[in-house]
Design an enzyme around this catalytic site. Structure first.
Site, PDB file in Angstrom:
ATOM      1  N   ARG A 121      13.583  38.882  50.628  1.00 27.80           N
ATOM      2  CA  ARG A 121      13.041  39.956  49.784  1.00 27.80           C
ATOM      3  C   ARG A 121      14.113  40.986  49.454  1.00 27.80           C
ATOM      4  O   ARG A 121      14.056  41.619  48.395  1.00 27.80           O
ATOM      5  CB  ARG A 121      11.828  40.613  50.444  1.00 27.80           C
ATOM      6  CG  ARG A 121      11.081  41.575  49.533  1.00 27.80           C
ATOM      7  CD  ARG A 121       9.813  42.100  50.161  1.00 27.80           C
ATOM      8  NE  ARG A 121       8.699  41.198  50.025  1.00 27.80           N
ATOM      9  CZ  ARG A 121       7.726  41.314  49.125  1.00 27.80           C
ATOM     10  NH1 ARG A 121       7.761  42.281  48.233  1.00 27.80           N
ATOM     11  NH2 ARG A 121       6.725  40.463  49.106  1.00 27.80           N
TER      12      ARG A 121
ATOM     13  N   GLU B 163       3.699  49.935  49.828  1.00 30.58           N
ATOM     14  CA  GLU B 163       5.146  49.928  50.041  1.00 30.58           C
ATOM     15  C   GLU B 163       5.975  50.566  48.919  1.00 30.58           C
ATOM     16  O   GLU B 163       6.988  51.223  49.205  1.00 30.58           O
ATOM     17  CB  GLU B 163       5.626  48.483  50.256  1.00 30.58           C
ATOM     18  CG  GLU B 163       5.135  47.877  51.548  1.00 30.58           C
ATOM     19  CD  GLU B 163       5.424  46.388  51.626  1.00 30.58           C
ATOM     20  OE1 GLU B 163       6.053  45.961  52.615  1.00 30.58           O
ATOM     21  OE2 GLU B 163       5.028  45.658  50.699  1.00 30.58           O
TER      22      GLU B 163
ATOM     23  N   THR C  87       6.016  36.557  49.679  1.00 36.44           N
ATOM     24  CA  THR C  87       6.924  35.539  49.159  1.00 36.44           C
ATOM     25  C   THR C  87       6.631  34.172  49.765  1.00 36.44           C
ATOM     26  O   THR C  87       7.028  33.147  49.206  1.00 36.44           O
ATOM     27  CB  THR C  87       8.388  35.932  49.404  1.00 36.44           C
ATOM     28  OG1 THR C  87       8.567  36.270  50.782  1.00 36.44           O
ATOM     29  CG2 THR C  87       8.754  37.137  48.550  1.00 36.44           C
TER      30      THR C  87
ATOM     31  N   PHE D 297       9.807  45.598  53.648  1.00 40.30           N
ATOM     32  CA  PHE D 297      10.125  44.223  54.047  1.00 40.30           C
ATOM     33  C   PHE D 297      11.448  43.720  53.462  1.00 40.30           C
ATOM     34  O   PHE D 297      11.540  42.636  52.922  1.00 40.30           O
ATOM     35  CB  PHE D 297       8.974  43.312  53.596  1.00 40.30           C
ATOM     36  CG  PHE D 297       8.805  42.068  54.426  1.00 40.30           C
ATOM     37  CD1 PHE D 297       8.227  42.125  55.675  1.00 40.30           C
ATOM     38  CD2 PHE D 297       9.225  40.847  53.954  1.00 40.30           C
ATOM     39  CE1 PHE D 297       8.058  40.977  56.438  1.00 40.30           C
ATOM     40  CE2 PHE D 297       9.060  39.693  54.710  1.00 40.30           C
ATOM     41  CZ  PHE D 297       8.472  39.753  55.950  1.00 40.30           C
TER      42      PHE D 297
ATOM     43  N   GLU E  35       3.002  43.491  62.783  1.00 43.66           N
ATOM     44  CA  GLU E  35       2.731  42.208  62.132  1.00 43.66           C
ATOM     45  C   GLU E  35       3.017  41.054  63.078  1.00 43.66           C
ATOM     46  O   GLU E  35       2.230  40.121  63.198  1.00 43.66           O
ATOM     47  CB  GLU E  35       3.563  42.071  60.861  1.00 43.66           C
ATOM     48  CG  GLU E  35       3.226  40.823  60.052  1.00 43.66           C
ATOM     49  CD  GLU E  35       3.878  40.788  58.688  1.00 43.66           C
ATOM     50  OE1 GLU E  35       3.903  39.718  58.070  1.00 43.66           O
ATOM     51  OE2 GLU E  35       4.356  41.845  58.219  1.00 43.66           O
TER      52      GLU E  35
ATOM     53  N   PHE F 265       3.052  49.962  59.787  1.00 40.52           N
ATOM     54  CA  PHE F 265       4.275  49.936  58.985  1.00 40.52           C
ATOM     55  C   PHE F 265       5.049  48.616  59.095  1.00 40.52           C
ATOM     56  O   PHE F 265       6.243  48.573  58.840  1.00 40.52           O
ATOM     57  CB  PHE F 265       5.205  51.099  59.360  1.00 40.52           C
ATOM     58  CG  PHE F 265       4.506  52.421  59.509  1.00 40.52           C
ATOM     59  CD1 PHE F 265       3.854  52.998  58.436  1.00 40.52           C
ATOM     60  CD2 PHE F 265       4.502  53.091  60.720  1.00 40.52           C
ATOM     61  CE1 PHE F 265       3.207  54.210  58.559  1.00 40.52           C
ATOM     62  CE2 PHE F 265       3.845  54.305  60.864  1.00 40.52           C
ATOM     63  CZ  PHE F 265       3.200  54.864  59.780  1.00 40.52           C
TER      64      PHE F 265
ATOM     65  N   ARG G 151       7.856  48.493  56.401  1.00 42.15           N
ATOM     66  CA  ARG G 151       7.393  48.888  55.076  1.00 42.15           C
ATOM     67  C   ARG G 151       8.459  48.646  54.001  1.00 42.15           C
ATOM     68  O   ARG G 151       9.517  49.257  54.004  1.00 42.15           O
ATOM     69  CB  ARG G 151       7.028  50.365  55.111  1.00 42.15           C
ATOM     70  CG  ARG G 151       6.192  50.845  53.942  1.00 42.15           C
ATOM     71  CD  ARG G 151       5.774  52.281  54.191  1.00 42.15           C
ATOM     72  NE  ARG G 151       4.726  52.721  53.273  1.00 42.15           N
ATOM     73  CZ  ARG G 151       4.071  53.874  53.412  1.00 42.15           C
ATOM     74  NH1 ARG G 151       4.347  54.675  54.430  1.00 42.15           N
ATOM     75  NH2 ARG G 151       3.134  54.219  52.544  1.00 42.15           N
TER      76      ARG G 151
ATOM     77  N   ALA H 198       2.826  43.424  52.852  1.00 37.12           N
ATOM     78  CA  ALA H 198       3.297  43.115  51.496  1.00 37.12           C
ATOM     79  C   ALA H 198       2.530  43.881  50.423  1.00 37.12           C
ATOM     80  O   ALA H 198       2.437  43.432  49.277  1.00 37.12           O
ATOM     81  CB  ALA H 198       3.218  41.615  51.238  1.00 37.12           C
TER      82      ALA H 198
ATOM     83  N   GLN I 271      -1.493  44.025  62.881  1.00 37.58           N
ATOM     84  CA  GLN I 271      -1.745  43.859  61.451  1.00 37.58           C
ATOM     85  C   GLN I 271      -2.089  42.417  61.105  1.00 37.58           C
ATOM     86  O   GLN I 271      -2.402  42.129  59.961  1.00 37.58           O
ATOM     87  CB  GLN I 271      -0.493  44.272  60.660  1.00 37.58           C
ATOM     88  CG  GLN I 271      -0.112  45.729  60.792  1.00 37.58           C
ATOM     89  CD  GLN I 271       1.249  46.023  60.191  1.00 37.58           C
ATOM     90  OE1 GLN I 271       2.124  46.541  60.873  1.00 37.58           O
ATOM     91  NE2 GLN I 271       1.455  45.701  58.929  1.00 37.58           N
TER      92      GLN I 271
END
Length: 778
Positions: free
Chosen positions: A326, A729, A458, A360, A248, A244, A358, A527, A213
């Site tokens: 988060r 998400e 964020t 986060f 990442e 998902f 998903r 995100a 991702q």
């Protein structure tokens, strides 16, 4: 059954612009097997295969390592360990240098990569790995965060959010309850596992096909591992079979190993672990212990709340800092707390380093909020929905979050009100109460839970994107951007945006693979910001070209700009209409540039982590779900009878895609909260490492009646692309309604006088134990 407004796919095939119900661009390829994933790519002659040798202990020191038998095994070309990394032996996304590609001497979780075998075939490499002889000096291992003390080791700096005087509010509150909820983790369980395919080139060059991702991060990690500049590494991603969040940062390891092996051998190298090793060696959703202390009045208004969110992060930081941040950002969900303190504890454990998933951290944060709502409701003998509505964000003095962002766009009350009516909540609650009175064994429960999810990275610098658009002389359009396609429909949405700008059929827009060689320095597709960021960047590029075409037509036909308009397939210039392709051809002959690089950065956002204040989110996405369940109180088994969802997506770019995202997100969230249980034993072995032991939802687990509607009144107040809202998400958290419906059913065995305090995942075993506990206490 599933109910929603009929989708006009025929119309979508004719126009294909924004706000048409266009099918996923690769849907037909997915179902026929034509879609090409990395493992489907034709392998060049001489392709080698890599496999990882994983540690057999959770914590220890490597005293000796004999790989002679491994190297001598049939088909083995070479064996790699930390000494074979030409550059930096680290793939830490945070730059903390705490995540080696191959551990040199110390093992910190069972399944940590120690070496890699490169062989002529995958089977040869896999078998050779079993021949390693490694001696460990085992050390004490911390597996479960419940065993961590107050002075436990943290993998990264914790965060504190605070507003008001929490201690004073709690002491002065007429009523007060404290407790703890355990929230389990989750494996990504994508259809396509981790995989990378590296092709060596001239000099330092290497091309890596990676299921990631975050192509730019893979590019940087591979470059660091090779000791090469970023321009020597090209990463390409056409599609992933699911991500998902699990792709990442977790793709970094596999891409780095493949690239190191390719450069060392001078041959292409592919690496694809088995599902068991993939699940053992890669990070998952963080599991949490959430401690809470809440004060409230006799009407159910929350006056003060104190949260501590402790997370199992694993052996390295990975993304645990922003994930636990988060979680705190969503400890309020849709509720206003006059006084609040929330603290994160990102705990070190001798388990795999947990990562993005998903939501986060947001889903875990919201479960803390919903638990205290239940606590207040049961303490007062009220319907939890009544307590939810009483504590919603409001106007003026009830609109500031724990991180001091003002909620300017609250739609929670509107969504709840509309869903409460359309789902028939009040009548069904009465009917369920009557049913439970008559039924001694099977109990039913219902819950309506809202969702407010903040949209933006964020980490402020990630809120940017680039795109590249070429218009060719026949009017066809080439589109490339930094977003990746993992089945969520990003590619088709961005193509629709470009088609809309030029007023051409979407078939004229060629969707091309994401590559660092075309659009550099991309942010992760995460995100929920893929469409927001990349759609705006592509729109920016298209508008640059449109402006040039308008300027050309103004001069060529001697008409003012106001008399030039792009219409479907053509351009009106004064009192004549010119086919789009013809105008493009004329512009090319006049040496007008027909290519543009677009860019976008999210406005308004800022965040001071040290102070715990700012505006980390550009806007919020809202939704609500009402779920009804039946529970067999003799076995703990349950059925989801019905779910009604109302979700607002602003001005939807593509309702067909958005409804699919909502349905899929809900089911995945339902799996997290009901059946998907991660279990490590006291030696640190992951016992749920395959489909035989890890239970994702089946088709038969979906709600018997499944109604999904988009709020047709929604419009994003912020200037997003076509005033749409993110949908990746937020729907995941709608599944909280299932957990709380189960809680409602369990509570009925004790007359709804005791909070069941049902932990997640609420497996049948946990449900049965909760039933027995309430019967004993009631």
């Amino acid at each position: 059954m599933t109910r929603h407004e009929p989708l006009d796919l025929k119309k979508a095939e004719i126009s294909g612009g924004v706000a048409t119900d266009r099918r996923h661009d690769s849907a037909h390829k997915h179902v026929t097997g034509e879609a090409v994933y990395i493992d489907d790519m034709a392998e060049p002659a001489g392709t080698l295969h890599a496999y990882l040798g994983l540690s057999a202990v959770a914590h220890g020191v490597i005293r000796s390592m004999d790989l002679d038998a491994v190297a001598a095994a049939p088909g083995v070309v070479t064996v790699l360990n930390h000494q074979d990394v030409p550059g930096t032996n680290d793939i830490s996304p945070t730059g903390l240098n705490d995540e080696p590609i191959f551990t040199p001497d110390r093992v910190q979780f069972l399944g940590q990569p120690v070496f890699a075998v490169i062989a002529e075939t995958r089977e040869q490499a896999r078998r050779a790995c079993t021949l390693a002889r490694i001696e460990y000096e085992e050390l004490p291992a911390l597996i479960d965060i419940a065993q961590a003390g107050e002075d436990a080791r943290l993998v990264t700096k914790p965060l504190t959010l605070q507003r008001g005087s929490v201690g004073l509010a709690l002491r002065a509150a007429p009523r007060r309850v404290s407790g703890r909820i355990r929230v389990g983790g989750q494996d990504h369980f994508y259809l396509e596992g981790q995989i990378a395919f590296a092709m060596p080139g001239e000099d330092q060059d290497v091309t890596v096909h990676s299921s990631t991702q975050h192509p730019s991060e893979v590019q940087h990690m591979v470059a660091h591992a090779l000791g090469a500049p970023s321009h020597a590494v090209t990463v390409e991603v056409r599609r992933m079979g699911g991500g998902f969040g699990g792709k990442e940062t977790q793709a970094n390891l596999f891409a780095a190993v493949a690239a190191i092996a390719a450069k060392k051998t001078g041959r292409p190298v592919k690496i694809r672990p088995d599902r068991d090793d993939d699940m053992t060696a890669t990070g998952k959703r963080h599991d949490f212990l959430i401690d809470y202390d809440v004060g409230f009045d006799e009407e159910g208004r929350i006056l003060g709340v104190d949260f501590t969110y402790s997370a199992r992060c694993g052996f390295s930081a990975d993304l645990s800092g922003p994930v636990t941040d988060r979680a705190l950002f969503h400890c309020d969900n849709t509720y206003y707390y006059p006084s609040v303190r929330a603290v994160s504890r990102p705990l070190y454990t001798n388990t795999v380093s947990n990562t993005a998933f998903r939501g986060f951290g947001g889903p875990q944060g919201m479960l803390g909020a919903e638990r205290i709502i239940d606590e207040v409701a049961f303490a007062l003998g009220r319907d939890p929905l009544e307590i939810r509505k009483r504590n919603l964000y409001g106007e003026t003095d009830r609109n500031v979050t724990p991180y001091h962002q003002t909620v300017e766009d609250s739609e929670a009350a509107h969504v709840i009100e509309e869903l409460e009516i359309s789902a028939g909540y009040a009548d069904r609650r009465r009917e369920i109460a009557e049913f439970n009175e008559r039924s001694p064994i099977v109990k039913r429960g219902i819950a309506l839970t809202p969702v407010k999810f903040g949209i933006s990275f964020t980490a402020t610098h990630f809120n940017q994107a680039g795109a590249l658009v070429h218009v060719y002389t026949d009017g066809s359009i080439h589109l490339n951007h930094g977003g990746t396609e993992m089945g969520q429909g990003l590619y088709v949405k961005v193509a629709q945006i470009v088609a809309e700008e030029f007023q051409v059929d979407i078939e004229q827009v060629k969707i091309t693979a994401t590559t660092t060689g075309k659009v550099p320095n991309t942010s992760a597709t995460a995100a929920s910001s893929g469409s927001d960021l990349n759609g705006m960047a592509a729109q920016n590029a298209a508008r640059q070209i449109k402006d040039r075409l308008i300027d050309f037509a103004t001069g060529q036909y001697e008409v003012p700009k106001e008399q030039i308009e792009f219409l479907p397939g053509r351009v009106r210039v004064g009192n004549q209409e010119i086919p789009f392709a013809e105008l493009v051809r004329q512009a090319y002959m006049a040496r007008v540039q027909l290519s543009a690089a677009g860019f976008y950065k999210t406005p308004k956002i800022h965040w001071d982590r040290d102070k715990g204040k700012g505006r980390p989110f550009y806007y919020f996405a809202y939704g609500a779900a009402c779920s009804e369940v039946s529970v067999d109180t003799l076995t703990g088994e349950y059925v989801i009878e019905r779910t009604d969802i109302l979700h607002e997506t602003g001005r939807s770019l593509n309702r067909a895609i958005d409804i699919g995202q909502i349905e899929g997100g809900f089911i995945q969230g339902m799996g997290w909260l009901t059946t998907e249980e991660l279990v490590w034993d006291d030696k640190g072995r992951l016992r749920t490492h395959a489909p035989s032991t890890y239970k994702i939802p089946l088709a038969s687990d979906r709600p018997k009646i499944f109604n999904v509607e988009l709020a047709d009144w929604g419009e994003n107040r912020e200037k997003t692309v076509h005033r749409s809202k993110a949908v990746g998400e937020p729907p995941f958290m709608l599944a909280m309604s299932v957990l709380h419906a189960l809680s409602d059913a369990v509570a009925s065995v004790a007359g709804h006088k005791i909070c069941p305090r049902l932990d997640a995942p609420a497996t049948p075993e946990r449900v049965l134990m909760a039933v027995e506990r309430l019967r004993a206490e009631g």
